[in-house]
Design a protein around this motif. Structure first.
Motif, PDB file in Angstrom:
ATOM      1  N   ASP A 252       0.813  -1.221   0.000  1.00 52.96           N
ATOM      2  CA  ASP A 252       0.000   0.000   0.000  1.00 52.96           C
ATOM      3  C   ASP A 252       0.851   1.278   0.000  1.00 52.96           C
ATOM      4  OD1 ASP A 252      -2.372  -1.474   0.093  1.00 52.96           O
ATOM      5  OD2 ASP A 252      -2.243  -1.667   2.275  1.00 52.96           O
ATOM      6  N   ASP A 253       2.168   1.128  -0.119  1.00 49.37           N
ATOM      7  CA  ASP A 253       3.027   2.313  -0.162  1.00 49.37           C
ATOM      8  C   ASP A 253       2.672   3.140  -1.394  1.00 49.37           C
ATOM      9  OD1 ASP A 253       5.228   4.131  -0.537  1.00 49.37           O
ATOM     10  OD2 ASP A 253       6.444   2.860   0.763  1.00 49.37           O
ATOM     11  N   PRO A 254       2.261   4.400  -1.234  1.00 45.75           N
ATOM     12  CA  PRO A 254       1.827   5.202  -2.399  1.00 45.75           C
ATOM     13  C   PRO A 254       2.926   5.459  -3.412  1.00 45.75           C
ATOM     14  CG  PRO A 254       1.997   6.570  -0.431  1.00 45.75           C
ATOM     15  CD  PRO A 254       2.149   5.150   0.024  1.00 45.75           C
ATOM     16  N   ALA A 255       4.189   5.341  -2.981  1.00 42.71           N
ATOM     17  CA  ALA A 255       5.286   5.592  -3.925  1.00 42.71           C
ATOM     18  C   ALA A 255       5.529   4.412  -4.850  1.00 42.71           C
ATOM     19  CB  ALA A 255       6.569   5.917  -3.158  1.00 42.71           C
ATOM     20  N   LEU A 256       5.086   3.221  -4.457  1.00 39.84           N
ATOM     21  CA  LEU A 256       5.448   2.004  -5.187  1.00 39.84           C
ATOM     22  C   LEU A 256       4.986   2.021  -6.648  1.00 39.84           C
ATOM     23  CD1 LEU A 256       7.005  -0.573  -4.627  1.00 39.84           C
ATOM     24  CD2 LEU A 256       4.872  -1.661  -3.914  1.00 39.84           C
ATOM     25  N   PRO A 257       3.705   2.252  -6.954  1.00 41.76           N
ATOM     26  CA  PRO A 257       3.301   2.244  -8.383  1.00 41.76           C
ATOM     27  C   PRO A 257       3.948   3.363  -9.185  1.00 41.76           C
ATOM     28  CG  PRO A 257       1.496   2.999  -6.974  1.00 41.76           C
ATOM     29  CD  PRO A 257       2.557   2.473  -6.060  1.00 41.76           C
ATOM     30  N   LEU A 258       4.192   4.510  -8.537  1.00 38.76           N
ATOM     31  CA  LEU A 258       4.842   5.608  -9.263  1.00 38.76           C
ATOM     32  C   LEU A 258       6.268   5.230  -9.644  1.00 38.76           C
ATOM     33  CD1 LEU A 258       3.636   8.672  -7.128  1.00 38.76           C
ATOM     34  CD2 LEU A 258       2.731   7.869  -9.318  1.00 38.76           C
ATOM     35  N   LEU A 259       6.977   4.572  -8.732  1.00 36.42           N
ATOM     36  CA  LEU A 259       8.358   4.187  -9.017  1.00 36.42           C
ATOM     37  C   LEU A 259       8.410   3.094 -10.084  1.00 36.42           C
ATOM     38  CD1 LEU A 259       9.783   4.222  -5.379  1.00 36.42           C
ATOM     39  CD2 LEU A 259      10.403   5.766  -7.234  1.00 36.42           C
ATOM     40  N   VAL A 260       7.464   2.153 -10.035  1.00 32.19           N
ATOM     41  CA  VAL A 260       7.423   1.125 -11.080  1.00 32.19           C
ATOM     42  C   VAL A 260       7.250   1.775 -12.454  1.00 32.19           C
ATOM     43  CG1 VAL A 260       6.108  -0.822 -12.002  1.00 32.19           C
ATOM     44  CG2 VAL A 260       6.566  -0.685  -9.540  1.00 32.19           C
ATOM     45  N   ASP A 261       6.330   2.715 -12.556  1.00 33.22           N
ATOM     46  CA  ASP A 261       6.096   3.404 -13.829  1.00 33.22           C
ATOM     47  C   ASP A 261       7.333   4.185 -14.275  1.00 33.22           C
ATOM     48  OD1 ASP A 261       4.256   4.481 -15.974  1.00 33.22           O
ATOM     49  OD2 ASP A 261       4.733   6.364 -14.938  1.00 33.22           O
ATOM     50  N   LEU A 262       7.979   4.865 -13.342  1.00 28.97           N
ATOM     51  CA  LEU A 262       9.185   5.633 -13.679  1.00 28.97           C
ATOM     52  C   LEU A 262      10.292   4.726 -14.196  1.00 28.97           C
ATOM     53  CD1 LEU A 262       9.485   8.260 -10.789  1.00 28.97           C
ATOM     54  CD2 LEU A 262       9.514   8.746 -13.224  1.00 28.97           C
ATOM     55  N   LEU A 263      10.512   3.590 -13.537  1.00 31.14           N
ATOM     56  CA  LEU A 263      11.571   2.672 -13.949  1.00 31.14           C
ATOM     57  C   LEU A 263      11.272   2.084 -15.329  1.00 31.14           C
ATOM     58  CD1 LEU A 263      12.178   0.865 -10.536  1.00 31.14           C
ATOM     59  CD2 LEU A 263      13.686   2.512 -11.642  1.00 31.14           C
ATOM     60  N   GLU A 264      10.022   1.767 -15.588  1.00 26.02           N
ATOM     61  CA  GLU A 264       9.667   1.222 -16.912  1.00 26.02           C
ATOM     62  C   GLU A 264       9.905   2.238 -18.015  1.00 26.02           C
ATOM     63  OE1 GLU A 264       5.641   0.066 -16.250  1.00 26.02           O
ATOM     64  OE2 GLU A 264       6.161  -1.995 -15.673  1.00 26.02           O
ATOM     65  N   ARG A 265       9.613   3.512 -17.718  1.00 21.04           N
ATOM     66  CA  ARG A 265       9.816   4.551 -18.736  1.00 21.04           C
ATOM     67  C   ARG A 265      11.286   4.898 -18.901  1.00 21.04           C
ATOM     68  NH1 ARG A 265       8.035   9.189 -17.256  1.00 21.04           N
ATOM     69  NH2 ARG A 265       6.999   8.764 -15.256  1.00 21.04           N
ATOM     70  N   ALA A 266      12.032   4.940 -17.790  1.00 24.03           N
ATOM     71  CA  ALA A 266      13.442   5.349 -17.856  1.00 24.03           C
ATOM     72  C   ALA A 266      14.327   4.254 -18.443  1.00 24.03           C
ATOM     73  CB  ALA A 266      13.928   5.724 -16.459  1.00 24.03           C
ATOM     74  N   PHE A 267      13.992   2.980 -18.174  1.00 27.01           N
ATOM     75  CA  PHE A 267      14.833   1.860 -18.622  1.00 27.01           C
ATOM     76  C   PHE A 267      13.976   0.885 -19.426  1.00 27.01           C
ATOM     77  CE2 PHE A 267      16.339   2.980 -14.240  1.00 27.01           C
ATOM     78  CZ  PHE A 267      17.381   3.801 -14.658  1.00 27.01           C
ATOM     79  N   PRO A 268      13.749   1.171 -20.685  1.00 25.77           N
ATOM     80  CA  PRO A 268      12.867   0.305 -21.493  1.00 25.77           C
ATOM     81  C   PRO A 268      13.461  -1.074 -21.760  1.00 25.77           C
ATOM     82  CG  PRO A 268      13.856   2.030 -22.850  1.00 25.77           C
ATOM     83  CD  PRO A 268      14.211   2.348 -21.435  1.00 25.77           C
ATOM     84  N   SER A 269      14.793  -1.206 -21.660  1.00 25.85           N
ATOM     85  CA  SER A 269      15.409  -2.512 -21.925  1.00 25.85           C
ATOM     86  C   SER A 269      15.867  -3.155 -20.614  1.00 25.85           C
ATOM     87  CB  SER A 269      16.609  -2.365 -22.863  1.00 25.85           C
ATOM     88  OG  SER A 269      17.684  -1.743 -22.189  1.00 25.85           O
ATOM     89  N   PRO A 270      15.777  -4.501 -20.498  1.00 28.07           N
ATOM     90  CA  PRO A 270      16.227  -5.187 -19.274  1.00 28.07           C
ATOM     91  C   PRO A 270      17.705  -4.959 -18.966  1.00 28.07           C
ATOM     92  CG  PRO A 270      14.858  -6.642 -20.595  1.00 28.07           C
ATOM     93  CD  PRO A 270      15.125  -5.431 -21.443  1.00 28.07           C
ATOM     94  N   SER A 271      18.532  -4.819 -20.010  1.00 22.64           N
ATOM     95  CA  SER A 271      19.965  -4.632 -19.752  1.00 22.64           C
ATOM     96  C   SER A 271      20.234  -3.307 -19.056  1.00 22.64           C
ATOM     97  CB  SER A 271      20.752  -4.703 -21.062  1.00 22.64           C
ATOM     98  OG  SER A 271      20.343  -3.673 -21.957  1.00 22.64           O
ATOM     99  N   LEU A 272      19.541  -2.247 -19.498  1.00 25.49           N
ATOM    100  CA  LEU A 272      19.692  -0.951 -18.821  1.00 25.49           C
ATOM    101  C   LEU A 272      19.214  -1.032 -17.376  1.00 25.49           C
ATOM    102  CD1 LEU A 272      18.587   1.813 -21.381  1.00 25.49           C
ATOM    103  CD2 LEU A 272      20.797   1.607 -20.217  1.00 25.49           C
ATOM    104  N   LEU A 273      18.078  -1.675 -17.158  1.00 27.86           N
ATOM    105  CA  LEU A 273      17.544  -1.812 -15.810  1.00 27.86           C
ATOM    106  C   LEU A 273      18.511  -2.593 -14.927  1.00 27.86           C
ATOM    107  CD1 LEU A 273      14.956  -1.209 -14.098  1.00 27.86           C
ATOM    108  CD2 LEU A 273      14.201  -3.518 -14.700  1.00 27.86           C
TER     109      LEU A 273
END
Length: 725
Positions: A252-273
């Motif tokens: 229920d941490d409110p930051a969790l879904p926002l961070l997931v979305d940010l990481l997906e947008r910032a690192f579109p490839s698994p290697s970058l992530l």
């Protein structure tokens, strides 16, 4: 969070390399042992920490910000680290009461301390497994020096979940005092089952202290330890659940879904992530599941909201190549209670800078916080610098300088205010540190420059603030309990003599009554300016006169002092002493006196607590460091008076000592040593007031000599003694 790995406990851990030596803070010798519970935390006994800090073994008070020096042992090398108490369970008697009695209580509960290393070990250290202690286990323990040959073997004879008794093997080394805090290693299980707490020593002669001749009736080689089951239960009660459970992200941490979305947008490839996740893991002291595969965005985001320094580490990794993502990461992090402002490296660097500051400057932190953040919620968490920093890290930033600029974090504003009152070297270190943090966060440099300007203006105002009004009183003996009194008032424009008859002879009560009348009258004229200070001018023989304890008499209601309450001079007003006779005896030290006074807020404090010191040693110490502005004297009366008088003759502006003749160590001197220098007179007044209601707790009789070279002194005081007479 299976992808991010904290080096966990293992049955393959080398038991001897899990032993940590705990060193005495002054002598550097080992006083006990500890055992690693995580790669950067170790468990030991609270009484071992007390021994290391030079305190009574069963002192129940938390050590606050004291550093504890420890040694980690490798296969061929040893490395020293600084540590601090992270969790504290003080010793208590078996009935639950505090105050374990040395030599009388042979068993006790509590007595646990978890120390956290200030820096991560340079090598990978695998902590051992822990299991329950049970009767029959074959154990091995190590002396605190952790040498190959310094082990002792034994077997658990009884264990009642609170205390386990161990009988040693008939040959080899016995468990003794220097084993305290060290691990009890179960040989069959390859695991630690407890720590050593005490040993039953052979009976000794009551006079010589030597062991008595051996008798078969004597208890031999018996010791006792704290079982793991009690260790875990006691540490859980003080909040140390992190030692036993893997942190999981709050769904229920409110930051969790926002961070997931940010990481997906910032690192579109698994290697970058994966590359960035590995960089963050390394920075935070974690391993990773794979050098090839990447975590999922959900795993990475979960790590960011469970490890407090992970988000700051990610921001540092992204700063150069992905600056546009930083504001969104910072904004998302503020929604979660876990992430902290600073990276692990930044936090440890700031802690080291603060540790190196003089004690008097660290004591000004609450004042600095109030000035820098006047609207912030007061810090409720006690007296530790670590706790205060954690509180400040969670505060939001202040105003923006432009529409797009990020806020200056509250902690950085505090650091700028602290830097403004520091000498040049720590001021530069703090400002360079702050510059690095705002560079990582992307805060405009102009925003920090504005806060720096505010801080310098505040510090300038502090230096120029008007000293409180004072009443100067010259006290001369005129017989047993009889005194002549001359009084001047100084509201900042210079001393003006009052109408007190200087030839009249007064009792102690009469002197107190006259002074209270004048002080009260002066206070009424400017009640918002604080209590006026009573400055007693005495000869060297009068430095220990108990004027602050005198009860006033002769006051009446017309003076505003009704007689239905006591009137204790030193409890109602700050009372300081000075001795013009000593201050002007050696005028060659007047430049040093003025130099020290200019450094009053930033200079050094010195404590003389060795009874063997004489005038020559004090003379050399003060000549060796002309930045000393305060001296605390904590020695018996004969040495004390010599040291105090030498300090005054050599121009030390503030000298604190205890007038009580019967105590080897002064509670008052120790307590006042942590007070900012300018607050000493008022703090002494408060201490004297508290001693009236709680004499057992506030048992000292503090005296402060306060000598300001810039404030005028009546000409009479500069005359030769025979002329004054």
């Amino acid at each position: 969070m299976g992808w991010f790995l904290k080096n966990g406990r293992s049955p393959a851990a080398d038991p001897r390399q899990c032993v940590v030596s705990v060193l005495h803070s002054a002598e550097g010798t080992s006083v006990g042992a500890g055992v690693l519970v995580t790669p950067d935390q170790l468990l030991t006994c609270a009484h071992v920490v007390n021994d290391a800090l030079g305190r009574a073994p069963f002192d129940h008070r938390p050590p606050l910000d004291h550093k504890v020096r420890v040694v980690l042992h490798g296969s061929a090398t040893t490395t020293r680290y600084d540590s601090r108490v992270a969790y504290w369970v003080p010793p208590r008697r078996r009935d639950g009461s505090v105050g374990v009695r040395m030599g009388e209580d042979h068993e006790w509960l509590g007595d646990l301390a978890v120390l956290r290393l200030e820096t991560l070990p340079g090598r990978v250290v695998t902590p051992p497994r822990w299991l329950r202690m049970e009767a029959g286990q074959l154990l091995r323990a190590w002396h605190s020096e952790a040498l190959n040959r310094s082990f002792a073997d034994g077997r658990v004879k009884t264990c009642d979940e609170e205390i386990g008794y161990v009988d040693g093997e008939p040959t080899g080394m016995p468990i003794g005092p220097s084993f305290s805090g060290g691990p009890l290693w179960s040989v069959q299980d390859d695991a630690v089952v407890g720590i050593v707490a005490g040993a039953i020593m052979p009976p000794a002669d009551a006079v010589t202290g030597r062991p008595l001749p051996y008798s078969p009736q004597h208890i031999a080689r018996r010791s006792w330890g704290i079982p793991w089951q009690r260790i875990e239960a006691e540490l859980r009660t003080v909040g140390a659940t992190e030692l036993f459970e893997t942190r999981e992200a709050d769904p229920d941490d409110p930051a969790l879904p926002l961070l997931v979305d940010l990481l997906e947008r910032a690192f579109p490839s698994p290697s970058l992530l994966g590359d960035h996740a590995r960089a963050v893991a390394t920075t935070c002291g974690y391993g990773c599941q794979s050098d090839v595969a990447a975590p999922t965005p959900e795993e990475f985001a979960g790590f960011l909201v469970t490890e407090p320094r992970a988000l700051a580490a990610l921001i540092g990794v992204l700063r150069r190549h992905y600056p546009a993502v930083i504001p969104e990461l910072v904004a998302a992090g503020r929604l979660s209670p876990v992430p902290r402002l600073l990276s692990l490296r930044e936090h440890r660097r700031l802690t080291r800078i603060l540790d190196d500051l003089p004690r008097s400057l660290r004591a000004r932190l609450p004042e600095v916080v109030r000035a820098a953040l006047p609207l912030a919620v007061p810090y409720p968490g006690g007296d530790t610098v670590a706790g205060l920093l954690d509180h400040l890290e969670q505060l939001p930033g202040d105003s923006r300088t432009d529409a797009d600029g990020m806020r200056v974090p509250g902690l950085l504003r505090v650091i700028e205010y602290l830097a403004a009152v520091c000498p040049s070297r720590p001021r530069s270190e703090l400002r360079l540190w702050a510059n690095g943090v705002i560079d990582r966060l992307g805060v405009p440099a102009t925003s920090l420059a504005e806060r720096r300007s505010d801080a310098e203006e505040w510090a300038r105002a502090q230096r120029e603030r008007t000293a409180p009004a004072r009443v100067l009183a010259r006290l001369d003996r005129a017989g047993a309990d009889r005194y002549r009194l001359r009084v001047w008032c100084d509201d900042g424009t210079g001393p003006r003599q009052t109408s007190v008859n200087g030839e009249a002879v007064h009792s102690a009560e009469g002197v107190a009554g006259e002074l209270l009348r004048i002080l009260h009258s002066l206070h009424k004229t400017a009640p918002d300016s604080g209590r006026p200070v009573l400055e007693l001018h005495v000869d060297r023989e009068g430095l220990n006169l108990p004027v602050d304890e005198w009860l006033g008499s002769g006051a009446d209601a017309s003076c505003g002092i009704p007689d239905d309450l006591p009137s204790v001079l030193g409890a109602e007003y700050p009372v300081v002493v000075t001795s013009p006779e000593l201050l002007h005896r050696h005028e060659r030290f007047h430049p040093d006196w003025r130099h020290r006074w200019r450094l009053l807020d930033t200079g050094l404090s010195l404590t003389f607590d060795n009874p063997g010191l004489g005038r020559s040693e004090v003379y050399g110490a003060l000549l060796g460091d002309k930045d000393v502005v305060r001296v605390s004297v904590d020695v018996p009366p004969r040495s004390r008076d010599v040291i105090v008088q030498t300090c005054l003759m050599m121009g030390v502006p503030v000298v604190v000592w205890d007038r009580d003749d019967g105590r080897p160590r002064s509670h008052a001197v120790a307590r006042l040593s942590a007070v900012p220098v300018r607050d000493v007179p008022e703090s002494v007044r408060a201490y004297r007031a508290k001693s009236l209601g709680r004499p057992q707790e506030y048992s000292g009789k503090p005296v402060v000599a306060w000598s300001d070279p810039n404030r005028a002194v009546p000409r009479l005081h500069l005359a030769e003694p025979q002329e004054t007479a």
